[in-house]
Design an enzyme around this catalytic site. Sequence first.
Site, PDB file in Angstrom:
ATOM      1  N   ALA A   1      19.239  61.533  16.985  1.00  0.00           N
ATOM      2  CA  ALA A   1      20.612  61.736  16.498  1.00  0.00           C
ATOM      3  C   ALA A   1      20.962  63.216  16.545  1.00  0.00           C
ATOM      4  O   ALA A   1      22.071  63.586  16.937  1.00  0.00           O
ATOM      5  CB  ALA A   1      20.768  61.183  15.085  1.00  0.00           C
TER       6      ALA A   1
ATOM      7  N   ILE B   1      17.836  54.812  16.763  1.00  0.00           N
ATOM      8  CA  ILE B   1      18.299  56.199  16.766  1.00  0.00           C
ATOM      9  C   ILE B   1      18.100  56.754  15.362  1.00  0.00           C
ATOM     10  O   ILE B   1      18.895  56.520  14.461  1.00  0.00           O
ATOM     11  CB  ILE B   1      19.769  56.314  17.226  1.00  0.00           C
ATOM     12  CG1 ILE B   1      19.910  55.750  18.638  1.00  0.00           C
ATOM     13  CG2 ILE B   1      20.248  57.762  17.179  1.00  0.00           C
ATOM     14  CD1 ILE B   1      19.053  56.421  19.705  1.00  0.00           C
ATOM     15  N   HIS B   2      16.981  57.463  15.219  1.00  0.00           N
ATOM     16  CA  HIS B   2      16.635  58.075  13.942  1.00  0.00           C
ATOM     17  C   HIS B   2      17.047  59.545  13.978  1.00  0.00           C
ATOM     18  O   HIS B   2      17.783  59.957  14.877  1.00  0.00           O
ATOM     19  CB  HIS B   2      15.145  57.875  13.632  1.00  0.00           C
ATOM     20  CG  HIS B   2      14.242  58.303  14.755  1.00  0.00           C
ATOM     21  ND1 HIS B   2      13.815  59.590  14.909  1.00  0.00           N
ATOM     22  CD2 HIS B   2      13.725  57.604  15.799  1.00  0.00           C
ATOM     23  CE1 HIS B   2      13.050  59.680  15.983  1.00  0.00           C
ATOM     24  NE2 HIS B   2      12.987  58.480  16.542  1.00  0.00           N
ATOM     25  N   ALA B   3      16.594  60.339  13.036  1.00  0.00           N
ATOM     26  CA  ALA B   3      17.077  61.717  12.873  1.00  0.00           C
ATOM     27  C   ALA B   3      16.906  62.589  14.118  1.00  0.00           C
ATOM     28  O   ALA B   3      17.825  63.320  14.490  1.00  0.00           O
ATOM     29  CB  ALA B   3      16.401  62.369  11.674  1.00  0.00           C
TER      30      ALA B   3
END
Length: 88
Positions: free
Chosen positions: A21, A16-18
């Site tokens: 997210a 779960i990256h930017a």
Amino acid sequence: MTTITRTVTIRNPLGIHARPAARLVQAAQASGCTVTIALPGAAPVSAESILSIMGLGLAQGDVVTITATGDDAESAAESLAAILHADA
């Protein structure tokens, strides 16, 4: 008020990256519910805070618990679970 809990395994190879997210935060804020996310054995964090979510360092294969409390908790939990469970 209703409280719904869902357990989800992160499938995205990048974790779960930017981008996911940010989608998660937007969905949590739009839900009108109080939503938290937690790793096993850790304190839950607000799903409305991108910094809190990024601080979890969620990687592929991690299992998290989503808890939604509110009038539309079922829909909120399902929506957030779908974002966390997405492949990309």
